[in-house]
Design an enzyme around this catalytic site. Sequence first.
Site, mmCIF file in Angstrom:
data_model
loop_
_atom_site.group_PDB
_atom_site.id
_atom_site.type_symbol
_atom_site.label_atom_id
_atom_site.label_comp_id
_atom_site.label_asym_id
_atom_site.label_seq_id
_atom_site.Cartn_x
_atom_site.Cartn_y
_atom_site.Cartn_z
ATOM 1 N N HIS A 1 0.747 -1.197 0.101
ATOM 2 C CA HIS A 1 0.060 -0.030 0.001
ATOM 3 C C HIS A 1 0.674 1.316 0.109
ATOM 4 O O HIS A 1 0.374 2.334 0.218
ATOM 5 C CB HIS A 1 -1.163 -0.142 1.245
ATOM 6 C CG HIS A 1 -2.032 -1.219 0.860
ATOM 7 N ND1 HIS A 1 -2.815 -1.278 -0.048
ATOM 8 C CD2 HIS A 1 -2.209 -2.253 1.676
ATOM 9 C CE1 HIS A 1 -3.471 -2.220 0.142
ATOM 10 N NE2 HIS A 1 -3.184 -3.129 1.233
ATOM 11 N N ARG B 1 -10.903 -6.048 7.555
ATOM 12 C CA ARG B 1 -9.921 -6.233 6.482
ATOM 13 C C ARG B 1 -8.326 -6.423 6.778
ATOM 14 O O ARG B 1 -7.804 -7.249 6.363
ATOM 15 C CB ARG B 1 -10.145 -4.622 5.747
ATOM 16 C CG ARG B 1 -9.376 -4.950 4.522
ATOM 17 C CD ARG B 1 -10.238 -5.523 3.331
ATOM 18 N NE ARG B 1 -9.226 -5.933 2.228
ATOM 19 C CZ ARG B 1 -8.604 -6.910 1.889
ATOM 20 N NH1 ARG B 1 -8.203 -7.739 2.942
ATOM 21 N NH2 ARG B 1 -7.788 -7.076 0.961
ATOM 22 N N CYS C 1 -5.928 -9.219 5.565
ATOM 23 C CA CYS C 1 -4.601 -8.929 4.750
ATOM 24 C C CYS C 1 -3.619 -9.635 5.560
ATOM 25 O O CYS C 1 -2.980 -10.232 4.855
ATOM 26 C CB CYS C 1 -4.282 -7.562 5.027
ATOM 27 S SG CYS C 1 -5.124 -6.275 3.802
#
Lengths: 286, 118, 140
Positions: A204, A243, A247
Amino acid sequence: MKIIKSLLVGASLALVASITQAASSGNTLASVDPEADRLAMQSFFQKRFPQVPLDDYVNGIYSLDAGSREQWEEIEEFPPYEFDIEEGEILFNTAFANGKSYAGCFANAGIGIRQNFPRWDESQGKIVTLELAINQCREANGEKKLGWKKGKIAQISAYMAYTSRDNVFDVQIPNDEAKAAYLDGKQSFYTRRGQLNMSCANCHIAGANILIRADLPGPTLGHVTHFPVFRSKWGELGTLQRRYGGCQKNVRGVPQKTQGEKFRNLEFFQTYMSNGLVVNGPGARK
Amino acid sequence: MRKSIIKHALLGLVLVGASTMTLASADQIAKGKALYLNKKAGNCIACHMIPDPDAKLPGNQGPPLVAMKARFPDPKVLRAQIWDPTVKNPTTIMPPFGKHWILSEDDIDAIVAYLYQY
Amino acid sequence: MKKTISLVAALMMISGVVAAHPFNEAFNEQRAMYGKGHSFTWDGQTYITDHPEEVAAAAEANAANATKLLASAKAKYAEVMAVDFGWTLTKNLLKSSNKALEAGDFRKSMNISAQAEYHSRMGIAQYHQSQTEWIMAVPE
């Protein structure tokens, strides 16, 4: 031989260089500078994607990739989370058995306050996320806790985000304890986990908008603004920490505890990074 | 103890002889290709393009895998890169396939054999 | 002045990182290039590129050894879970090892235990590394 030797010298110099710049940049409570971190993060993305206005990062990957943005905008015309906002509003306004309701637990009766979470709670001595505050409100009123990841808690959180849309994120770090929580979250963000040995940052920051097969990881700037999200893959609404766990499993690590200290601090760090951007949750994602 | 070391050493010689040192067999290359494409195995295709017509819709987190013999004249260096890429690039996104025992050593040899075709 | 200090700090860090496990680095370098069963010399002694877990799993395949290895792998998993760095596949490996043990397939059980124990050892190493190395990935 000489070439090999100079290559080795070159390699060791490179190592010195990278460690030198890191050694002086905020991995201790004394040296960590959250505001400098936030500005460095913004400038990293703005240098990399100079055509993208800062405000647009709240749209995640769709701010960077024109192709998927078009599909997403079509989805947002009839948002899949609309029902959840309505349900969330009903739940939010339904009185507990004791006659009180969520409004009594929050500033401004819980309307338009999403941008202040997660927040350092002085009396508890820890970071409190919006979902944690929702469950603490229930318990304080004699109700059972809700599950953390989806369903009612996500719907209430979605409604509260919806009433806060366009408010600017303003997460505060009022003291050294809060700063320590921030630093812990920062460390988590950059820490490799799991058999695949990946950190949040791998995908990210460095890997944002670069294909992993058919998937484009979103930039972490603006990552939290649109949560909770209705994720097509889930077929339902889910919270940010749902989430997180997903991940960590994806990189083949045993996930850390939902709403445990590590995840709350991580959410604190990540949200601080998005200070200055607006709330636009709930959102729709692939 | 000593006996077992010797035994291991002998076994080692046999294994080295059979792995990257010799010409790769068609079977080994086919195995490497399958590992390259399999999401639950190497899944190299998630991040690397390779000019194999069967490797469709690759990702591009990593560099394209072309001119491998020119870039890695020594196959051992390529093998080591797959085994643990963080040695050369501490911040890489690429998993250490050998160091973290994501693939077996035979699997890594097969992938090296496959990559060396390109 | 500032430069000198940071250089010293960097050198300290390098020596801290590198000098902490020079053998492990030499071992990994050899294993990375040659795989299992390769012999190499380090500090005047000859070693084989087999993980200690693999060496243990090469012992005689019997119920006692398989039971011992599985117990050891389970203990290592508890250790990595205690520092919160466990890997997802390890639990299933422990189950498969147990299944093979119960079925009397001791060799299989021992090999699976070796992998499970290795995974946990690497997870613990990852935890220790994470304490210092994460800062390298922060954009400046």
